[in-house]
Design an enzyme around this catalytic site. Structure first.
Site, PDB file in Angstrom:
ATOM      1  N   SER A 229      43.515  37.869  38.239  1.00  0.00           N
ATOM      2  CA  SER A 229      41.954  37.393  38.545  1.00  0.00           C
ATOM      3  C   SER A 229      41.911  36.002  37.848  1.00  0.00           C
ATOM      4  O   SER A 229      42.710  35.102  38.522  1.00  0.00           O
ATOM      5  CB  SER A 229      41.161  38.398  37.639  1.00  0.00           C
ATOM      6  OG  SER A 229      39.847  38.477  38.129  1.00  0.00           O
ATOM      7  N   HIS A 359      41.537  46.626  40.976  1.00  0.00           N
ATOM      8  CA  HIS A 359      41.749  45.202  40.605  1.00  0.00           C
ATOM      9  C   HIS A 359      42.653  45.176  39.492  1.00  0.00           C
ATOM     10  O   HIS A 359      42.584  45.751  38.431  1.00  0.00           O
ATOM     11  CB  HIS A 359      40.486  44.454  40.286  1.00  0.00           C
ATOM     12  CG  HIS A 359      40.725  43.012  40.091  1.00  0.00           C
ATOM     13  ND1 HIS A 359      41.430  42.215  40.915  1.00  0.00           N
ATOM     14  CD2 HIS A 359      39.861  42.354  39.105  1.00  0.00           C
ATOM     15  CE1 HIS A 359      41.294  40.937  40.597  1.00  0.00           C
ATOM     16  NE2 HIS A 359      40.349  41.066  39.190  1.00  0.00           N
TER      17      HIS A 359
END
Length: 524
Positions: A229, A359
């Site tokens: 991320s 994620h």
């Protein structure tokens, strides 16, 4: 390029085998090791950035120089890369300062401390270390933020994990006028350099300390970096701007990471203006381009290219549109064209063909390629080819984004770099006294500026070279050689003083100037 020592002493030794040098090269000196002994090998390249920018909806041609001509050989990439680097610093990330005046610290089996002094200011930070089983020294992977990376697989593969908190170097949650962290303590709270570049600067200082530690615990010439991320953005930028990093592994990096800046807005990824405003990840100057990225003279496919020919393993998530996975695949495909042109097409992997859409999840599809990349680029025990495993649900089309072709670059083979490690207590194959080795110094200015402070002058054009001047290295007189330096041709000839001496060319770097390249070697 080849494996170069990062122990504050840059040594390139040519091994004599039957009167020849044992070398394999593709024009970049590429063998199984691809890292440099400095952060930026092109620092000596003259670059003049244009005063005006021209809008271009297509991805800029990575092979066309600022003067409008295209590179023709693999050796041309060094200075073309520098042009891209300086544009990326000016318009996207902000400047990464040169190595500070003083970097000290310590490396233990559990921690690394970093102390930096520059321009009369000082800053410190630290990172924890988790070693794998077995006997070191170990390669190491810097893991940003302890988040999203498969640290169990990394350690099981034989690499140490350095747990790096980037917020100690550049803090999030601040305004652009009052940035905080070790980087901004040195270079000012109003520095226009963004967090991603500052975080990468911190990784570089960790490598400096490892390089100066003696190499008993961690190996500075076998470093990787990863994160997911926002930390994937940071890991990507760290690998782009430090050529000592052997393996760069960004995970689901999103906008400001791998995805092409020209594509994320249209794809539905996080918009450029959103990413610019969320945190000061980008450099301040990028604010002028959030609404018109077509005016940028570079894009992230060229950041991918800047990693070449070193290892690059991009992990992506096709299930989250906000990450801009189509744009990321285009960046990977575009950068891969440079890898191919340099003869290193097998050194890049892009993998978004995964089932789990969570994620930053650890995915089974990535386990085997992660192991293979660590084996290939850090352990130097494997040779698995890279792969483009792009999910059909998030596949970008490079042909829609480029109007340039990939040239066939002429390999440069006149100055290969010998494929050996620097000397330790045992000598490589030793020629008879009188053997010579000639090398070309590519960065004569910085070399000569520092030379007299790092060697003992014995008179005339001959110098006795001491290989290690900084602790904790052990200085051994058996590694002294005699240099003859021709100032007009910038050639150095090394004549071993006798048996037990290195046969080759050695220069002292302290991480600050370009390595020499072995040109020819003969035995007496």
């Amino acid at each position: 390029m080849n494996i170069r020592s990062l122990i504050a002493v840059a040594a390139v030794a040519a091994v004599a085998i039957g009167g020849a040098v044992a070398v394999a090269t593709n024009g970049l000196g590429a063998t199984t090791g691809l890292t440099a002994n400095v952060e930026d090998e092109g620092a000596d390249c003259p670059v003049t950035l244009p005063g005006t920018l021209t809008a271009n909806a297509k991805l800029p041609d990575p092979f066309t120089k600022l003067n409008g001509t295209r590179i023709a050989s693999t050796s041309d990439w060094r200075c073309r890369r520098e042009e891209i680097k300086q544009q990326a610093e000016k318009y996207i990330y902000g400047t990464k300062p040169a190595r500070p005046a003083t970097v000290t610290g310590s490396v233990t089996s559990t921690s690394i401390t970093v102390n930096v002094n520059d321009n009369g200011k000082s800053a410190s930070f630290s990172a924890s270390v988790s070693l794998p089983s077995g006997t070191g020294p170990f390669p190491a992977v810097v893991v940003y933020g302890g988040f999203g990376a498969d640290t169990a697989t990394i350690r099981a593969a034989g690499a140490a994990v350095i747990n790096y908190d980037p917020y100690t170097v550049g803090k999030e949650g601040t305004g652009r006028a009052n940035k905080e962290g070790a980087f901004y303590s040195l270079y000012g709270a109003t520095s226009t350099t963004g967090l991603l570049q500052a975080w990468g600067w911190g990784v570089s200082r960790i490598i400096d300390v490892i390089a100066q530690s003696g190499g008993n615990i961690l190996k500075a010439d076998a470093m990787g970096v990863t994160g997911c991320s926002r930390f994937g953005k940071g890991a990507f930028v760290a690998g782009v701007f430090d050529q000592r990093i052997a393996l760069t592994m960004p995970i689901e990096s999103g906008t400001a990471g791998v995805p092409i800046l020209r594509g994320v807005n249209a794809e539905g990824g996080q918009s450029l203006s959103s990413a610019y405003g969320e945190q000061p990840w980008f450099g301040d100057a990028f604010g002028s381009f959030t609404g018109n990225p077509n005016n940028l003279p570079v894009d992230t496919h060229e950041m991918v290219a800047m990693v070449a020919p070193r290892g690059l393993f991009i992990m992506d998530n096709p299930h989250i549109v906000n990450l801009g996975p189509k744009s990321a695949s285009v960046a990977a495909l575009g950068g891969a064209e440079v890898y191919k042109a340099l003869g290193a097409g097998d050194n890049i992997t892009y993998w978004s063909d995964v089932q789990n859409g969570t994620h930053c999840a650890n995915r089974p599809e990535w386990t085997a390629p992660l192991q293979q990349n660590i084996q290939k680029f850090l352990l130097k025990t494997g040779n698995a080819p890279g792969a483009m495993r792009i999910s059909s649900s998030a596949a970008g089309n490079l042909s829609q984004w480029r109007d340039w072709t990939t040239p066939t670059l002429t390999p440069t083979t006149s100055s290969p770099t010998a494929s050996v490690s620097p000397p330790t207590s045992a000598s490589p194959t030793t020629p008879a006294p009188g053997g010579t080795c000639t090398a070309t110094l590519r960065d004569g200015t910085r070399w000569s500026d520092r030379f007299n402070t790092e060697v003992t002058v014995t008179g005339g054009n001959n110098w006795t070279v001491v290989l290690a001047l900084t602790s904790p290295q052990t200085v051994s007189s058996t590694w002294n050689s005699t240099y003859t330096f021709n100032t007009s041709t910038r050639l150095v000839t090394v004549k071993p003083n006798g048996s037990g001496n290195v046969f080759g060319i050695t220069t002292l770097a302290n991480g600050n100037f370009t390595r020499p390249q072995v040109r020819s070697c003969t035995t007496a």
